[in-house]
Design an enzyme around this catalytic site. Structure first.
Site, PDB file in Angstrom:
ATOM      1  N   GLY A   3      38.586  -2.732 -67.891  1.00 43.96           N
ATOM      2  CA  GLY A   3      39.812  -2.362 -67.878  1.00 43.96           C
ATOM      3  C   GLY A   3      39.982  -1.269 -66.888  1.00 43.96           C
ATOM      4  N   LYS A  28      33.912   0.898 -77.545  1.00 42.15           N
ATOM      5  CA  LYS A  28      33.281   1.512 -76.554  1.00 42.15           C
ATOM      6  C   LYS A  28      33.797   2.859 -76.687  1.00 42.15           C
ATOM      7  CE  LYS A  28      34.035   1.578 -71.761  1.00 42.15           C
ATOM      8  NZ  LYS A  28      34.388   0.492 -70.452  1.00 42.15           N
ATOM      9  N   LEU A  29      32.511   3.693 -76.671  1.00 42.02           N
ATOM     10  CA  LEU A  29      32.767   5.309 -76.657  1.00 42.02           C
ATOM     11  C   LEU A  29      32.358   5.887 -75.216  1.00 42.02           C
ATOM     12  CD1 LEU A  29      30.803   6.164 -80.107  1.00 42.02           C
ATOM     13  CD2 LEU A  29      33.441   5.531 -79.659  1.00 42.02           C
ATOM     14  N   LYS A  30      33.447   6.863 -74.711  1.00 42.41           N
ATOM     15  CA  LYS A  30      32.943   7.520 -73.373  1.00 42.41           C
ATOM     16  C   LYS A  30      31.998   8.443 -73.759  1.00 42.41           C
ATOM     17  CE  LYS A  30      35.572   5.309 -70.320  1.00 42.41           C
ATOM     18  NZ  LYS A  30      35.023   4.747 -69.304  1.00 42.41           N
ATOM     19  N   ASP A  35      28.814  -1.067 -63.680  1.00 42.62           N
ATOM     20  CA  ASP A  35      30.348  -1.045 -63.708  1.00 42.62           C
ATOM     21  C   ASP A  35      30.722  -0.704 -62.118  1.00 42.62           C
ATOM     22  OD1 ASP A  35      33.248  -0.682 -63.443  1.00 42.62           O
ATOM     23  OD2 ASP A  35      33.361   0.346 -65.293  1.00 42.62           O
ATOM     24  N   ASP A  90      29.869   4.423 -72.515  1.00 44.89           N
ATOM     25  CA  ASP A  90      30.068   4.504 -71.167  1.00 44.89           C
ATOM     26  C   ASP A  90      30.146   5.854 -70.532  1.00 44.89           C
ATOM     27  OD1 ASP A  90      30.970   3.940 -68.533  1.00 44.89           O
ATOM     28  OD2 ASP A  90      32.893   3.024 -69.078  1.00 44.89           O
ATOM     29  N   SER A 122      38.224   0.880 -75.392  1.00 40.24           N
ATOM     30  CA  SER A 122      37.518   1.898 -74.680  1.00 40.24           C
ATOM     31  C   SER A 122      38.153   3.145 -75.414  1.00 40.24           C
ATOM     32  CB  SER A 122      37.617   1.891 -73.447  1.00 40.24           C
ATOM     33  OG  SER A 122      36.973   3.072 -72.922  1.00 40.24           O
ATOM     34  N   GLU A 124      26.795   1.654 -70.680  1.00 41.79           N
ATOM     35  CA  GLU A 124      27.464   1.279 -69.374  1.00 41.79           C
ATOM     36  C   GLU A 124      27.317   2.490 -68.430  1.00 41.79           C
ATOM     37  OE1 GLU A 124      31.489   0.038 -70.208  1.00 41.79           O
ATOM     38  OE2 GLU A 124      31.957   0.372 -68.045  1.00 41.79           O
ATOM     39  N   ASN A 161      30.192   6.547 -67.250  1.00 41.91           N
ATOM     40  CA  ASN A 161      30.800   6.708 -65.880  1.00 41.91           C
ATOM     41  C   ASN A 161      29.872   7.679 -65.059  1.00 41.91           C
ATOM     42  OD1 ASN A 161      33.630   6.383 -67.787  1.00 41.91           O
ATOM     43  ND2 ASN A 161      33.257   5.306 -65.912  1.00 41.91           N
ATOM     44  N   LYS A 176      35.440  -6.119 -63.144  1.00 37.38           N
ATOM     45  CA  LYS A 176      36.578  -5.433 -62.770  1.00 37.38           C
ATOM     46  C   LYS A 176      37.256  -6.230 -61.524  1.00 37.38           C
ATOM     47  CE  LYS A 176      36.421  -1.101 -65.274  1.00 37.38           C
ATOM     48  NZ  LYS A 176      35.786   0.117 -65.100  1.00 37.38           N
TER      49      LYS A 176
HETATM   50  O1  SMG Z   1      41.637  -0.540 -69.390  1.00 40.26           O
HETATM   51  O2  SMG Z   1      41.139  -0.302 -71.510  1.00 40.26           O
HETATM   52  C1  SMG Z   1      41.000   0.102 -70.207  1.00 40.26           C
HETATM   53  C2  SMG Z   1      40.124   1.350 -69.849  1.00 40.26           C
HETATM   54  C3  SMG Z   1      38.683   0.881 -70.098  1.00 40.26           C
HETATM   55  O3  SMG Z   1      36.948   2.402 -70.146  1.00 40.26           O
HETATM   56  C4  SMG Z   1      37.736   2.110 -69.683  1.00 40.26           C
HETATM   57  N1  SMG Z   1      37.773   2.001 -68.207  1.00 40.26           N
HETATM   58  O4  SMG Z   1      34.643   2.974 -66.618  1.00 40.26           O
HETATM   59  O5  SMG Z   1      35.324   1.206 -67.835  1.00 40.26           O
HETATM   60  C5  SMG Z   1      35.403   2.345 -67.133  1.00 40.26           C
HETATM   61  C6  SMG Z   1      36.785   2.993 -67.351  1.00 40.26           C
HETATM   62  C7  SMG Z   1      37.425   3.296 -66.166  1.00 40.26           C
HETATM   63  C8  SMG Z   1      38.830   3.766 -66.315  1.00 40.26           C
HETATM   64  S1  SMG Z   1      39.112   5.263 -65.907  1.00 40.26           S
HETATM   65  C9  SMG Z   1      40.630   5.886 -65.752  1.00 40.26           C
HETATM   66 MG    MG Z   2      33.080   1.669 -67.138  1.00 43.55          MG
END
Ligand code: SMG
Ligand code: MG
Length: 369
Positions: A291, A162-164, A239, A189, A136, A214, A191, A263
Site C-alpha cells: 500500500g 506490520k511494524l515499521k 518492496d 518493514d 502497517s 521487508e 524501508n 505495488k
Molecule cells: O497503504 O497501508 C498503506 C501503507 C503501507 O507501509 C506501507 N507502505 O514501504 O510498504 C511500505 C510503505 C510505503 C509508504 S510510505 C509513505
Molecule cells: Mg514496504
C-alpha cells in the site's frame, strides 16, 4: 480500440488520521496526483503513488506531474486508437518513472473496462470476492503507544500487523509486540534503512517468529539481500527493489527474497503488476499487495489486484478509516473478520465523490490535443 480525448490531472491533499512515520520520514498529509482519462466512450481514474518528496522512490509529485503533462499524455493522445496492451510501447521512449506511467495506464485501463462494462477484478482474473487485510503500523514515539495501536488494530480484525522499524527502534520494540500478542501474524518493514553489516539485528529478530522482514537493505540492491537471506531462516520480502517483473525474476533467481510485495504503481501499473504476480506464482513465491496510503481510487485497484490467486498473504489493504478522517470515495470498510470486499462494478468500481474531490483539489490542469 480506445481513443483518448483529454486527460485531467488533479493534485489532491487529504489529512491523515495520524502521522505515519517510517525510517525515511513522517507523513502528516496524503498529497497525490489523480488522472482522469476521457475517451470517446467512457472516463477512467488513476492514482499516482508518488509522494511530495523522492523518499520512498526516485519519483515525486511535481516531477510526475510534469512528466505526465508534457510527455506521457501528449504521446497517448498522439497514439490515436490504442488498447491498454499498447501503452508499454507508447511510453517506451521514457525510461523508468513507473509511478507516473502507472497513473496513466491505470486510468486508461479503467476507461477501457468501463466502456465494455467489465470489472477490473474480472479482467485480472480474480480468484475471490473478499481479500484478507493487514495493517502497517508507523514508528511510534513510545513502545506503550505502539502496543496500544496494535491492540486497537487487532480488535478491529486486522489479520496481520506490520511494524515499521529503523536502526535503534527495532528488536526491543518488535519483541514487546511479540510478547504482548504471541500468536499473531507479525512482520517488519525497514524501508531500506540497514546495511549488510547490521545482520546481527536481523539475527536477533529470528526468534520472534516473523512472517517476513521487508526491504531491510538498500532500495536498489539484490545481491546483498541474497547474502542476507542466506544467513536467515526468516523470509525476506522485497518492496522498493522490485520495479518490474524482470527485477522480480532476478530477485527470485538470485535468492534475494522469498516473498514479493506488489505495488502496482511501483512497477508501472496494473498490467506489469499482473506480470510480477505471474512470475512469482510460476516460481512458487507468495505475493501480497502493498500500500502507498492510497485514497479510495487507488485502494479499489489494489483490492482487485489482491484478489488474484497468487496473493496468498494479507495485504496492506486497510480500511479508509485507518488513513483518512474522510476519503475521496465512499469509505472502504473492513469486516470484523478482517476481510474487505473487492469492488465488482465496471473498471475499478468506484468514483471519487465530486464534492469531496473538489474540496481536496489543490490544482488541476486538462491536457487536450
Ligand atoms: O497503504 O497501508 C498503506 C501503507 C503501507 O507501509 C506501507 N507502505 O514501504 O510498504 C511500505 C510503505 C510505503 C509508504 S510510505 C509513505
Ligand atoms: Mg514496504
Amino acid at each position: 480500440m480506445t481513443h483518448v480525448r483529454a486527460v485531467e490531472l488533479r493534485l489532491v491533499g487529504l489529512p491523515l488520521v495520524r502521522p505515519f512515520r517510517t525510517s525515511f520520514g513522517t507523513s502528516t498529509e496524503k498529497v497525490c496526483i489523480l488522472a482522469r482519462v476521457e475517451t470517446d466512450d467512457a472516463e477512467g481514474w488513476g492514482e499516482c503513488v508518488a509522494d511530495i518528496e523522492p523518499d520512498f522512490s526516485a519519483e515525486f509529485n511535481e516531477g510526475a506531474w510534469i512528466l505526465m503533462r508534457d510527455l506521457l499524455v501528449p504521446a497517448l493522445v498522439r497514439a490515436g486508437d490504442v488498447t491498454v496492451e499498447d501503452l508499454d510501447r507508447v511510453f517506451a521512449f521514457v525510461r523508468g518513472n513507473p509511478m507516473a506511467k502507472a497513473t496513466i495506464v491505470d486510468a486508461f485501463l479503467d476507461a477501457e473496462l468501463r466502456a465494455r462494462g467489465e470489472s477490473l477484478a474480472n479482467y485480472l482474473g480474480a480468484a475471490t470476492t473478499r481479500v484478507a487485510c493487514g495493517v502497517s503500523v508507523g514508528i511510534t514515539p513510545t513502545t506503550e503507544e505502539l502496543l496500544a495501536q496494535v491492540e486497537g488494530y487487532l480488535a478491529e480484525g486486522y489479520r496481520r500487523i506490520k511494524l515499521k522499524i529503523e536502526p535503534g527502534l527495532d528488536v526491543e520494540r518488535v519483541a514487546a509486540v511479540r510478547e504482548a500478542f504471541p500468536g499473531i501474524l507479525l512482520s517488519v518493514d525497514a524501508n531500506a534503512a540497514y546495511a549488510l553489516e547490521d545482520a546481527d539485528v536481523f539475527r536477533a529478530l529470528e526468534p520472534l517468529g516473523l512472517l517476513m522482514i521487508e526491504q531491510p537493505l538498500h532500495h536498489d540492491d539484490l545481491v546483498q539481500h541474497a547474502a542476507l537471506q542466506q544467513m536467515l531462516t526468516t523470509d525476506l520480502c522485497l518492496d522498493e527493489s522490485i520495479r518490474s517483473a524482470a527485477l522480480a525474476r532476478d530477485a527470485i533467481e538470485l535468492g534475494s527474497c522469498r516473498i514479493v510485495n506488489i505495488k502496482q504503481g511501483r512497477v508501472g501499473g496494473a498490467l506489469e503488476a499482473r506480470r510480477v504476480h505471474d512470475t512469482a506464482r510460476a516460481a512458487g513465491v507468495p505475493v501480497w499487495c502493498g500500500g502507498m496510503l492510497e485514497t479510495g481510487v487507488g485502494r479499489a485497484l489494489n483490492l482487485a489486484l489482491a484478489a488474484m490467486p497468487g496473493f496468498t498473504l494479507p495485504g496492506d489493504t486497510s480500511g479508509s478509516a485507518r488513513y483518512f478522517p474522510e476519503d475521496l470515495t465512499a469509505p472502504f470498510v473492513m469486516a470484523p473478520d478482517g476481510t474487505m470486499a473487492v469492488p465488482q462494478g465496471p473498471g475499478i468500481g468506484v468514483d471519487p465523490l465530486p464534492e469531496r474531490l473538489d474540496a481536496c483539489t489543490l490544482r488541476r490542469e486538462t491536457i487536450r490535443p
